[in-house]
Scaffold this motif. Sequence first.
Motif, PDB file in Angstrom:
ATOM      1  N   GLN A  30       0.844  -1.190   0.000  1.00  0.00           N
ATOM      2  CA  GLN A  30       0.000   0.000   0.000  1.00  0.00           C
ATOM      3  C   GLN A  30       0.888   1.252   0.000  1.00  0.00           C
ATOM      4  O   GLN A  30       1.861   1.341   0.743  1.00  0.00           O
ATOM      5  N   SER A  44     -10.842  13.602  -2.351  1.00  0.00           N
ATOM      6  CA  SER A  44     -11.097  12.791  -3.547  1.00  0.00           C
ATOM      7  C   SER A  44     -10.044  13.020  -4.622  1.00  0.00           C
ATOM      8  O   SER A  44      -9.617  12.078  -5.308  1.00  0.00           O
ATOM      9  N   ALA A  60      -6.807  11.225  -3.589  1.00  0.00           N
ATOM     10  CA  ALA A  60      -6.940   9.780  -3.774  1.00  0.00           C
ATOM     11  C   ALA A  60      -6.745   9.399  -5.236  1.00  0.00           C
ATOM     12  O   ALA A  60      -6.069   8.408  -5.556  1.00  0.00           O
ATOM     13  N   GLU A  61      -7.317  10.203  -6.137  1.00  0.00           N
ATOM     14  CA  GLU A  61      -7.175   9.915  -7.570  1.00  0.00           C
ATOM     15  C   GLU A  61      -5.751  10.154  -8.044  1.00  0.00           C
ATOM     16  O   GLU A  61      -5.190   9.357  -8.799  1.00  0.00           O
ATOM     17  N   SER A 102      -6.777   4.752  -1.730  1.00  0.00           N
ATOM     18  CA  SER A 102      -8.167   4.879  -1.297  1.00  0.00           C
ATOM     19  C   SER A 102      -8.319   6.087  -0.374  1.00  0.00           C
ATOM     20  O   SER A 102      -7.343   6.599   0.181  1.00  0.00           O
ATOM     21  N   ARG A 103      -9.552   6.517  -0.188  1.00  0.00           N
ATOM     22  CA  ARG A 103      -9.788   7.752   0.545  1.00  0.00           C
ATOM     23  C   ARG A 103      -9.527   7.627   2.046  1.00  0.00           C
ATOM     24  O   ARG A 103      -9.199   8.619   2.705  1.00  0.00           O
ATOM     25  N   THR A 104      -9.636   6.416   2.592  1.00  0.00           N
ATOM     26  CA  THR A 104      -9.419   6.263   4.039  1.00  0.00           C
ATOM     27  C   THR A 104      -7.995   6.629   4.459  1.00  0.00           C
ATOM     28  O   THR A 104      -7.814   7.444   5.380  1.00  0.00           O
TER      29      THR A 104
END
Length: 217
Positions: A8, A33, A36-37, A42-44
């Motif tokens: 990760q 967002s 994250a992109e 991921s957003r978490t």
Amino acid sequence: MAVSRAPQKDAYGLILDAIDTGIYKPGDRLVESELAERFGVSRTPIREALQRLETQSLLKRDGRSLIVAELDHGQLSELYVVRGELEGLAARLAARHATPEEVKVLREMLEADHALIGDPDAMARANRRFHRQIHLASHNRFLVRQLDLVHRSMALLATTSIAAEGRSRETLREHSRIVAAIEASDGDAAYNALRDHISRAYVTRLKLDARAVEAAE
């Protein structure tokens, strides 16, 4: 049989590096967002990283949004006071504890950096590497940890003092004095040389900021 997974990505490190390299500058809004992109995370973990950066005062609230923090004049002064003392201590300890191999690395960095004169961004990156090497040569993990925090806050400065005319050559001359003192195992000289280096950088920073204010008026 266990299925191997790709590691990760470190959302905190990715955002911090983006601030450090100027992708995100003081005053820029960070949107969960979009981050994250951009980073493929991921957003978490992005949310957790943003909370951590806010706790460290690298981000601040603007309504419901988070923006990259800016340092005011008082904070800048406080930062350079702490940086000067900690960097000086690192140089003093490096003069006592640096191995011949570590001194050789500092020498090689110094020689290689002459080719970067005229490229402020490359010089700024090289400057960070040089200082980091001195931190490590102090062989004091607690000091290294505190200096990491200080240098994270330095990322909140929108420009590098090395960008000032003539500052790159001055920086290399100052680095040379620091390395010479460390190589001679002269702790007092190393401390004073690095304190002087930080003081000169601070003076340059103040002049740059004054010019920026004048230009904006």
